[in-house]
Design a protein around this motif. Structure first.
Motif, PDB file in Angstrom:
ATOM      1  N   GLU A   1     -23.819 -18.916 -47.684  1.00 12.42           N
ATOM      2  CA  GLU A   1     -24.018 -20.347 -47.912  1.00 12.42           C
ATOM      3  C   GLU A   1     -22.941 -20.969 -48.797  1.00 12.42           C
ATOM      4  O   GLU A   1     -22.926 -22.174 -48.992  1.00 12.42           O
ATOM      5  CB  GLU A   1     -25.392 -20.590 -48.565  1.00 12.42           C
TER       6      GLU A   1
ATOM      7  N   LYS B   1     -22.748 -20.827 -51.961  1.00 15.34           N
ATOM      8  CA  LYS B   1     -23.416 -21.415 -53.113  1.00 15.34           C
ATOM      9  C   LYS B   1     -23.603 -20.339 -54.173  1.00 15.34           C
ATOM     10  O   LYS B   1     -23.695 -19.158 -53.869  1.00 15.34           O
ATOM     11  CB  LYS B   1     -24.783 -21.987 -52.722  1.00 15.34           C
TER      12      LYS B   1
ATOM     13  N   ASN C   1     -26.539 -15.903 -50.859  1.00 15.75           N
ATOM     14  CA  ASN C   1     -26.176 -17.306 -51.030  1.00 15.75           C
ATOM     15  C   ASN C   1     -24.668 -17.479 -51.170  1.00 15.75           C
ATOM     16  O   ASN C   1     -24.077 -18.419 -50.638  1.00 15.75           O
ATOM     17  CB  ASN C   1     -26.875 -17.903 -52.254  1.00 15.75           C
TER      18      ASN C   1
END
Length: 287
Positions: A240, A242, A236
């Motif tokens: 991403e 994140k 992540n």
């Protein structure tokens, strides 16, 4: 060759279209919805690729003062976060901050937004002390060195081996992984020294003094659940952009174990919610 062709038209076109950043070391990542899937996936691995790079600073024209790890293993912005927050520009190259006086002595103009106070003064003193060893070479250029290869030259094999070593460390020795392990072990009243690599960790995982079959069933899954949680968080963060805080990651590891054991005979009648919310009661067996 690069110096000779510095101002050629074809080079300017390539730089404008494909190259990002003031240092001209990194390619742009397209945001268009077509034709870029593979390239975007490759570009997303840049944060890991950068961990295999060390920086050789000369005239300071390419290396970023705050965002590149040139002074220590981590970027200056992470080591001196209070100062980074006050910097007028986060992307200054080193040569935009250093000043040579008439006597040739090196000085630093950090260009902060306001006067420093408290911890900020302490940090700037520490930073200046670290900068004392910096050697400015006006007639030489900054460079990047591949540190994961024996010959300091990039290869796919050295990159793969470097990633393997980095991820090995990420599973149980990085600060986030260490906190997750410590909290989870504390929940079952277990003091355990983490082995140096994942293979040894899995082989050595034998919680002592737990005779209850229910407790054994859950604790046997600790390494797998924690590593799976860390692996997902790593993806992540890398792909991403994140991230979750550590407390949420610990809860995710608990949920993962609860899902994996919900159908076991030893845990019949216990719901996933019960296992997670009453973790200590369900897992920890007092002496």
């Amino acid at each position: 060759m690069q110096t000779l062709e510095e101002n050629t038209l074809w080079r300017k076109i390539i730089l404008e279209k494909y190259v990002a950043g003031q240092n001209q070391w990194e390619a742009k990542v397209s945001n268009k919805p077509y034709g870029v899937g593979v390239w975007r996936a490759i570009s997303n691995a840049l944060p890991i690729f950068k961990k295999g790079i060390s920086y050789k600073v000369a005239n300071g024209e390419k290396v970023l003062f705050w965002c590149d790890p040139w002074l220590e293993e981590e970027p200056t912005a992470e080591k001196f976060s209070a100062l980074f927050d006050l910097a007028k520009s986060k992307n200054y190259n080193i040569n935009k901050i250093l000043i040579l006086d008439d006597g040739g002595k090196l000085q630093w103009n950090f260009k902060f937004k306001r006067r420093l106070t408290g911890i900020e003064i302490d940090q700037v003193i520490q930073l200046i002390n670290k900068l004392e060893d910096f050697c400015y070479e006006e007639n030489d250029t900054d460079d990047r060195i591949w540190k994961w290869g024996d010959k300091k030259v990039f290869s796919v094999k050295s990159y793969y081996m470097g990633i393997s070593d980095w991820e090995e460390n990420a599973f149980h020795h990085c600060p986030i992984a260490t906190k997750i392990w410590n909290e989870m072990l504390l929940n079952i009243n277990l003091c355990w020294v983490t082995p140096k690599n994942c293979a040894d960790l899995i082989e050595a995982w034998k919680p002592i003094g737990m005779s209850n079959s229910k407790t054994k069933a859950i604790t046997s899954l600790f390494p797998a659940a924690i590593m799976w949680t860390i692996w997902k968080e790593r993806n992540n963060r890398v792909f991403e952009d994140k991230s979750e805080d550590v407390d949420k990651l610990i809860d995710q590891a608990k949920v993962t174990m609860a899902l994996w054991v919900e159908n076991l005979v030893q845990l019949k009648g216990l719901s996933i919610e019960n296992i997670v919310l009453n973790w200590k009661t369900v897992v920890f067996e007092p002496p």
